[in-house]
Design a protein around this motif. Structure first.
Motif, PDB file in Angstrom:
ATOM      1  N   PRO A  83       0.804  -1.219   0.000  1.00 10.25           N
ATOM      2  CA  PRO A  83       0.000   0.000   0.000  1.00 10.25           C
ATOM      3  C   PRO A  83       0.838   1.270   0.000  1.00 10.25           C
ATOM      4  O   PRO A  83       1.866   1.339   0.658  1.00 10.25           O
ATOM      5  N   SER A  87      -2.595   4.337  -3.825  1.00  9.03           N
ATOM      6  CA  SER A  87      -2.577   3.184  -4.733  1.00  9.03           C
ATOM      7  C   SER A  87      -1.851   2.015  -4.064  1.00  9.03           C
ATOM      8  O   SER A  87      -1.237   2.175  -3.012  1.00  9.03           O
ATOM      9  N   ASP A  88      -1.942   0.864  -4.702  1.00  9.79           N
ATOM     10  CA  ASP A  88      -1.201  -0.320  -4.245  1.00  9.79           C
ATOM     11  C   ASP A  88      -0.120  -0.622  -5.268  1.00  9.79           C
ATOM     12  O   ASP A  88      -0.425  -0.723  -6.465  1.00  9.79           O
ATOM     13  N   ARG A  89       1.110  -0.768  -4.841  1.00 11.51           N
ATOM     14  CA  ARG A  89       2.167  -1.196  -5.748  1.00 11.51           C
ATOM     15  C   ARG A  89       2.009  -2.699  -5.946  1.00 11.51           C
ATOM     16  O   ARG A  89       1.879  -3.439  -4.966  1.00 11.51           O
ATOM     17  N   VAL A  90       2.006  -3.131  -7.194  1.00 10.66           N
ATOM     18  CA  VAL A  90       1.690  -4.527  -7.493  1.00 10.66           C
ATOM     19  C   VAL A  90       2.940  -5.289  -7.922  1.00 10.66           C
ATOM     20  O   VAL A  90       3.693  -4.819  -8.767  1.00 10.66           O
ATOM     21  N   ARG A 117       3.798  -9.273  -9.221  1.00  7.88           N
ATOM     22  CA  ARG A 117       3.097 -10.496  -9.640  1.00  7.88           C
ATOM     23  C   ARG A 117       4.070 -11.670  -9.707  1.00  7.88           C
ATOM     24  O   ARG A 117       5.191 -11.514 -10.177  1.00  7.88           O
TER      25      ARG A 117
END
Lengths: 164, 201
Positions: A28, A32-35, A37
């Motif tokens: 968080p 925004s949320d840093r993503v 994957r």
């Protein structure tokens, strides 16, 4: 609904979520949320282990133990209830940490190790691991079906390719 | 059940000693050096595919973007034949690079490539906190306006994005709205009372 795990560190928090084709690591920020994957196709190992969260235990003992000691040293009857409440808080938190412990995860994907941890009940952790393992196996099984890795041997019946 | 193929050696997370590989897909493993017990799961990772597209023979289907290359996949977005150079796997489906770069494809698959997920709900919460924390509450009107803008964004995003809907529940929308209305009313009442007191004095 997919099980989500939360990792609360000293300077950062992280939410871990299993999606059908990937593992999402969300950090968080202000708005925004840093993503990050982790795609399941090339995951080779998942290692799970539990350890006692000594850092948390020490912080709880300091944060709640110091005011309790101060109140005890005052020695007034008015503060008995407060001291009792703080002791109860310490006991509950410590029991939770000892019973639940901190679960660490290490996911190896294509020579990269993704590590995260959480303090959550064993039921929730087991559900998360089940979902993760099932999702990885499903993706890899589908990948094997779509793109077979072993070439099919040529038979004599097949027409040869003209090389002119 | 298929036999597990171990690609990466399992190292002890505590002392980094190489662990004895388990014989099954799922097993408890104990480190011989530090004694840490871990549960290890083995998978069969897909091998990386070769990127070089083969030249097409006369009877082969050819890639729509590279007419000299052999088509090996079909784009799930456009239905075109594509070669391995153009094929991109997203959510288990194969799409062509051309389709993803188009507006229709980028709209559909944008969320899969995003580095950040917008979280206006968190901004609403932060602006609400600023409204009550001194000395920021003197500018409460600004925070409330900004919070309201973000709240509208949050409601719209919930309507359009399935992923966001799964992250932010209906309760957050209701609680955010109620708190915005409540703090907004309190701030207006407080400011009004202050102005009245100043006028009286």
């Amino acid at each position: 609904m997919a099980t989500k795990l939360r990792q609360v560190g000293w300077f950062r928090r992280q939410t871990i979520e299993v999606e059908p084709h990937q593992l999402l690591l969300l950090q968080p920020e202000w708005g925004s949320d840093r993503v990050r994957r982790v795609l399941f196709d090339r995951v080779s190992t998942l290692v799970v282990w539990r350890v006692m969260p000594w850092d948390r235990i020490i912080v709880v003992l300091i944060l709640l133990g110091v005011p309790t000691t101060l109140l005890l040293s005052l020695g007034s009857d008015d503060v008995t209830l407060t001291i009792g409440g703080i002791f109860l808080g310490i006991a509950l938190l410590l029991v939770r940490y000892v019973v639940v412990r901190r679960t660490h995860f290490a996911v190896a994907r294509a020579d990269t190790m993704y590590r995260f941890n959480t303090i959550a009940g064993s039921g929730k952790v087991d559900r998360f691991v089940d979902e993760l393992v099932k999702a990885i196996e499903t993706v890899q099984a589908a990948h094997e079906t779509i793109t077979p890795q072993t070439p099919q041997p040529a038979t004599d019946d097949e027409p040869s390719i003209p090389l002119d | 059940m298929a036999q597990a193929v171990q690609i990466t050696p399992i190292l002890c997370p505590k002392c980094h000693t190489r662990l004895e590989p388990p014989q099954t897909r799922e097993a408890s493993v104990q480190c011989q050096r530090c004694g840490l017990i871990t549960k290890a799961y083995l998978f069969t990772p897909a091998l990386p595919e070769s990127d070089d597209a083969k030249p097409a023979l006369p009877e082969d289907a050819t890639c729509i973007t590279h007419p000299t290359k052999q088509a090996t996949k079909i784009c799930a977005g456009t239905g075109d034949y594509i070669c391995s150079l153009c094929a991109i796997e997203v959510k288990g489906e194969i799409y062509s690079a051309h389709y993803i770069s188009q507006s229709q494809g980028s709209k559909k698959l944008q969320s899969e490539f995003e580095r950040r997920h917008p979280r206006p709900d968190r901004e609403v919460r932060n602006y609400l906190l600023l409204t009550i924390i001194p000395p920021f509450f003197y500018f409460g009107f600004v925070w409330l306006i900004l919070g309201l803008i973000r709240y509208v964004q949050m409601v719209n995003l919930r309507r359009t994005s399935e992923r966001y809907r799964s992250m932010v529940g209906r309760t957050s929308v209701v609680v955010g709205g109620v708190l915005l209305a409540l703090l907004g009313s309190l701030w207006v009442l407080g400011a009004g009372a202050l102005v009245m007191a100043m006028m009286d004095s």
